[in-house]
Write an enzyme that holds these catalytic residues in place. Structure first.
Site, PDB file in Angstrom:
ATOM      1  N   SER A  22       6.813   1.104  -9.737  1.00 19.38           N
ATOM      2  CA  SER A  22       7.320   0.378  -8.579  1.00 19.38           C
ATOM      3  C   SER A  22       6.287   0.471  -7.450  1.00 19.38           C
ATOM      4  O   SER A  22       5.610   1.497  -7.318  1.00 19.38           O
ATOM      5  CB  SER A  22       8.640   1.036  -8.150  1.00 19.38           C
ATOM      6  OG  SER A  22       9.422   0.158  -7.388  1.00 19.38           O
ATOM      7  N   PRO A  23       6.147  -0.583  -6.642  1.00 21.68           N
ATOM      8  CA  PRO A  23       5.151  -0.530  -5.566  1.00 21.68           C
ATOM      9  C   PRO A  23       5.375   0.673  -4.646  1.00 21.68           C
ATOM     10  O   PRO A  23       6.504   0.947  -4.247  1.00 21.68           O
ATOM     11  CB  PRO A  23       5.391  -1.833  -4.798  1.00 21.68           C
ATOM     12  CG  PRO A  23       6.092  -2.728  -5.768  1.00 21.68           C
ATOM     13  CD  PRO A  23       6.896  -1.845  -6.665  1.00 21.68           C
ATOM     14  N   TYR A 181      11.360  -6.609   5.590  1.00 24.78           N
ATOM     15  CA  TYR A 181      10.061  -7.178   5.965  1.00 24.78           C
ATOM     16  C   TYR A 181      10.229  -8.695   6.140  1.00 24.78           C
ATOM     17  O   TYR A 181      11.349  -9.205   6.089  1.00 24.78           O
ATOM     18  CB  TYR A 181       8.991  -6.771   4.936  1.00 24.78           C
ATOM     19  CG  TYR A 181       8.835  -5.256   4.893  1.00 24.78           C
ATOM     20  CD1 TYR A 181       8.408  -4.563   6.025  1.00 24.78           C
ATOM     21  CD2 TYR A 181       9.176  -4.520   3.769  1.00 24.78           C
ATOM     22  CE1 TYR A 181       8.299  -3.176   6.033  1.00 24.78           C
ATOM     23  CE2 TYR A 181       9.077  -3.128   3.764  1.00 24.78           C
ATOM     24  CZ  TYR A 181       8.639  -2.466   4.902  1.00 24.78           C
ATOM     25  OH  TYR A 181       8.544  -1.098   4.909  1.00 24.78           O
ATOM     26  N   ARG A 324       9.550   7.309  -7.345  1.00 25.02           N
ATOM     27  CA  ARG A 324       9.324   8.731  -7.062  1.00 25.02           C
ATOM     28  C   ARG A 324       9.142   9.599  -8.298  1.00 25.02           C
ATOM     29  O   ARG A 324       8.321  10.526  -8.287  1.00 25.02           O
ATOM     30  CB  ARG A 324      10.436   9.254  -6.159  1.00 25.02           C
ATOM     31  CG  ARG A 324      10.277   8.742  -4.730  1.00 25.02           C
ATOM     32  CD  ARG A 324      11.513   8.952  -3.916  1.00 25.02           C
ATOM     33  NE  ARG A 324      12.625   8.141  -4.407  1.00 25.02           N
ATOM     34  CZ  ARG A 324      13.847   8.144  -3.881  1.00 25.02           C
ATOM     35  NH1 ARG A 324      14.118   8.944  -2.868  1.00 25.02           N
ATOM     36  NH2 ARG A 324      14.788   7.358  -4.364  1.00 25.02           N
TER      37      ARG A 324
HETATM   38  C1  LIG Z   1       5.907   6.559  -1.202  1.00 27.85           C
HETATM   39  C2  LIG Z   1       6.713   5.308  -1.390  1.00 27.85           C
HETATM   40  C3  LIG Z   1       6.160   4.090  -1.024  1.00 27.85           C
HETATM   41  C4  LIG Z   1       6.868   2.898  -1.214  1.00 27.85           C
HETATM   42  N1  LIG Z   1       6.267   1.695  -0.952  1.00 27.85           N
HETATM   43  C5  LIG Z   1       6.873   0.545  -1.319  1.00 27.85           C
HETATM   44  C6  LIG Z   1       6.191  -0.695  -1.279  1.00 27.85           C
HETATM   45  O1  LIG Z   1       4.998  -0.780  -0.984  1.00 27.85           O
HETATM   46  N2  LIG Z   1       6.879  -1.814  -1.632  1.00 27.85           N
HETATM   47  C7  LIG Z   1       8.185  -1.762  -2.036  1.00 27.85           C
HETATM   48  O2  LIG Z   1       8.765  -2.803  -2.338  1.00 27.85           O
HETATM   49  N3  LIG Z   1       8.841  -0.596  -2.122  1.00 27.85           N
HETATM   50  C8  LIG Z   1       8.216   0.548  -1.812  1.00 27.85           C
HETATM   51  N4  LIG Z   1       8.850   1.746  -1.992  1.00 27.85           N
HETATM   52  C9  LIG Z   1      10.168   1.761  -2.634  1.00 27.85           C
HETATM   53  C10 LIG Z   1      10.010   1.988  -4.145  1.00 27.85           C
HETATM   54  O3  LIG Z   1       9.262   0.961  -4.762  1.00 27.85           O
HETATM   55  C11 LIG Z   1      11.383   2.092  -4.815  1.00 27.85           C
HETATM   56  O4  LIG Z   1      12.050   0.868  -4.688  1.00 27.85           O
HETATM   57  C12 LIG Z   1      12.240   3.211  -4.210  1.00 27.85           C
HETATM   58  O5  LIG Z   1      11.488   4.373  -3.966  1.00 27.85           O
HETATM   59  C13 LIG Z   1      13.402   3.568  -5.128  1.00 27.85           C
HETATM   60  O6  LIG Z   1      12.934   3.958  -6.395  1.00 27.85           O
HETATM   61  P1  LIG Z   1      12.829   5.519  -6.840  1.00 27.85           P
HETATM   62  O7  LIG Z   1      14.186   6.115  -6.638  1.00 27.85           O
HETATM   63  O8  LIG Z   1      12.389   5.468  -8.268  1.00 27.85           O
HETATM   64  O9  LIG Z   1      11.819   6.177  -5.951  1.00 27.85           O
HETATM   65  C14 LIG Z   1       8.167   2.951  -1.765  1.00 27.85           C
HETATM   66  C15 LIG Z   1       8.727   4.184  -2.082  1.00 27.85           C
HETATM   67  C16 LIG Z   1       8.016   5.355  -1.933  1.00 27.85           C
HETATM   68  C17 LIG Z   1       8.637   6.645  -2.367  1.00 27.85           C
END
Ligand SMILES: Cc1cc2nc3c(=O)[nH]c(=O)nc-3n(C[C@H](O)[C@H](O)[C@H](O)COP(=O)(O)O)c2cc1C
Length: 356
Positions: A22-23, A181, A324
């Site tokens: 994921s980004p 955004y 994460r």
């Molecule tokens: C360090 C970090 C940076 C993130 N940057 C972006 C981003 O650039 N674009 C985006 O759409 N979501 C971003 N997110 C959200 C993640 O892509 C994801 O949707 C969110 O963390 C939930 O997933 P997870 O529980 O697996 O972490 C970011 C999350 C983290 C932790």
């Protein structure tokens, strides 16, 4: 047989498995230009075995950046780095994906570890852009309300970034339409109170997104997939709901230009109350998939390999986007393969790691 490790195709692009990085913003770029950090960070994920590796939100202009450390793709030097990233990810066996973004009224913020608050123009920041002049933070400077003419310029910037991403060798693009955004702030009735063609009913609020999809597709070839990330709930009364998001998804499906909706949520309003628990956004991916007929990505607190397997095996989503858990362990896919009895997704020079 693990479904998570079954290859999946979108248009002419095939990923070796359904695990998607994921980004994730790193906030360490300089004037939108990345460096060895991004090479190592994204390379680690590709070597770790994910099927698709997305860059962090990559912004279409300097004012589109969330923070001064955010990545961008509007110069030749940025494109040269992007080409390195795409080539490395592909050599390690993953599909290089880029998320393209405009921060809108959440632009000009400090890095999270510096407090994340708005940076005023007099302190080295810049004026954020929004659907209205209402700021995200109560004490923030008012964003500039975008005119129709200015929205056309931004749509063109998305197309120019798509062209650079294609030239750099990226194979999947994701338009960031979530988290408050720019595009997300136009979609939500909480933040878009315009009464011109870019506001009003859902079709009006979705017009910017649909314009961006059209513009991106002029530069992004028919045989390459285009994803869109949406906030499927604002988690605030009167905001976006999954039902409204499915309507947006239906408009996207009708264009024939979008291949997958990546179903996230939140980030639009300060008063949000997010009921986060493992897999809490998976029902959005499920509803979107059944409501639109498009493929979907599930994201949000997917931490265990069995959990990711369940989501794709039961057809609740087509891809498991993971942030994460992969940040904590870029080799998560290799461990998951072992656990689920699948062939480890290793690049060719690493095949001898598998001992009989
Ligand atoms: C360090 C970090 C940076 C993130 N940057 C972006 C981003 O650039 N674009 C985006 O759409 N979501 C971003 N997110 C959200 C993640 O892509 C994801 O949707 C969110 O963390 C939930 O997933 P997870 O529980 O697996 O972490 C970011 C999350 C983290 C932790």
């Amino acid at each position: 047989m693990s479904k998570l490790f079954e290859p999946i195709s979108f248009r002419a692009v095939t990923a070796r498995n359904r695990i998607t990085v994921s980004p994730m913003c790193q906030y360490v770029a300089t004037e939108g230009l990345g460096d060895d950090w991004h090479v190592q960070h994204l390379g680690a994920h590709a070597f770790g075995g994910a099927g698709i590796v997305f860059t962090e939100a990559t912004h279409v202009s300097a004012v589109a950046r969330i923070t001064p450390g955010c990545l961008g793709l509007w110069t030749d030097a940025q494109q040269a780095l992007a080409a390195r990233l795409a080539a490395l990810i592909a050599r390690a066996g993953a599909v290089p994906g880029m998320q393209i973004a405009h921060a809108g009224r959440k632009a000009s913020s400090a890095r999270p570890w510096e407090g994340g608050k708005p940076i005023r123009p007099e302190d080295g920041g810049w004026t954020p852009l929004g659907p209205t002049a209402e700021p995200f933070y109560a004490d923030a400077p008012a964003p500039h309300k975008l005119s129709v003419e200015e929205l056309r310029v931004i749509t063109g910037e998305f197309a120019a970034t798509a062209r650079r991403a294609r030239e750099a060798g990226f194979k999947i693009l994701e338009i960031h339409g979530a988290h408050g955004y720019l595009i997300s702030s136009f979609l939500s009735p909480l933040t878009n109170t315009r009464n011109d063609e870019y506001g009003g009913d859902l079709a009006g609020r979705a017009k910017l997104l649909l314009d961006v999809v059209d513009a991106v597709r002029t530069e992004w070839p028919d045989d390459m997939p285009l994803f869109v990330r949406l906030s499927c709930s604002d988690w605030v009364a009167g905001g976006m709901t999954i039902e409204a998001a499915v309507e947006v998804g239906t408009l996207l499906a009708a264009t024939g230009k979008v291949d997958l909706i990546d179903c996230s949520s939140g980030g639009v309003h300060r008063d949000q109350k997010v009921p986060a628990y493992p897999g809490y956004q998976v029902p959005f991916a499920e509803a979107m998939k059944h409501g639109t007929g498009l493929a979907t990505g599930a994201v949000g607190m997917i931490v265990a390999p069995e959990q990711a397997e369940e989501i794709v095996a039961n057809g609740r989503a087509d891809l498991a986007f993971i942030a994460r858990a992969l940040l904590a362990d870029p080799a998560w896919p290799l461990r998951a393969a072992r656990l689920l009895g699948a062939k480890p997704p290793l690049a060719q020079p690493y095949h001898r790691a598998v001992m009989p």
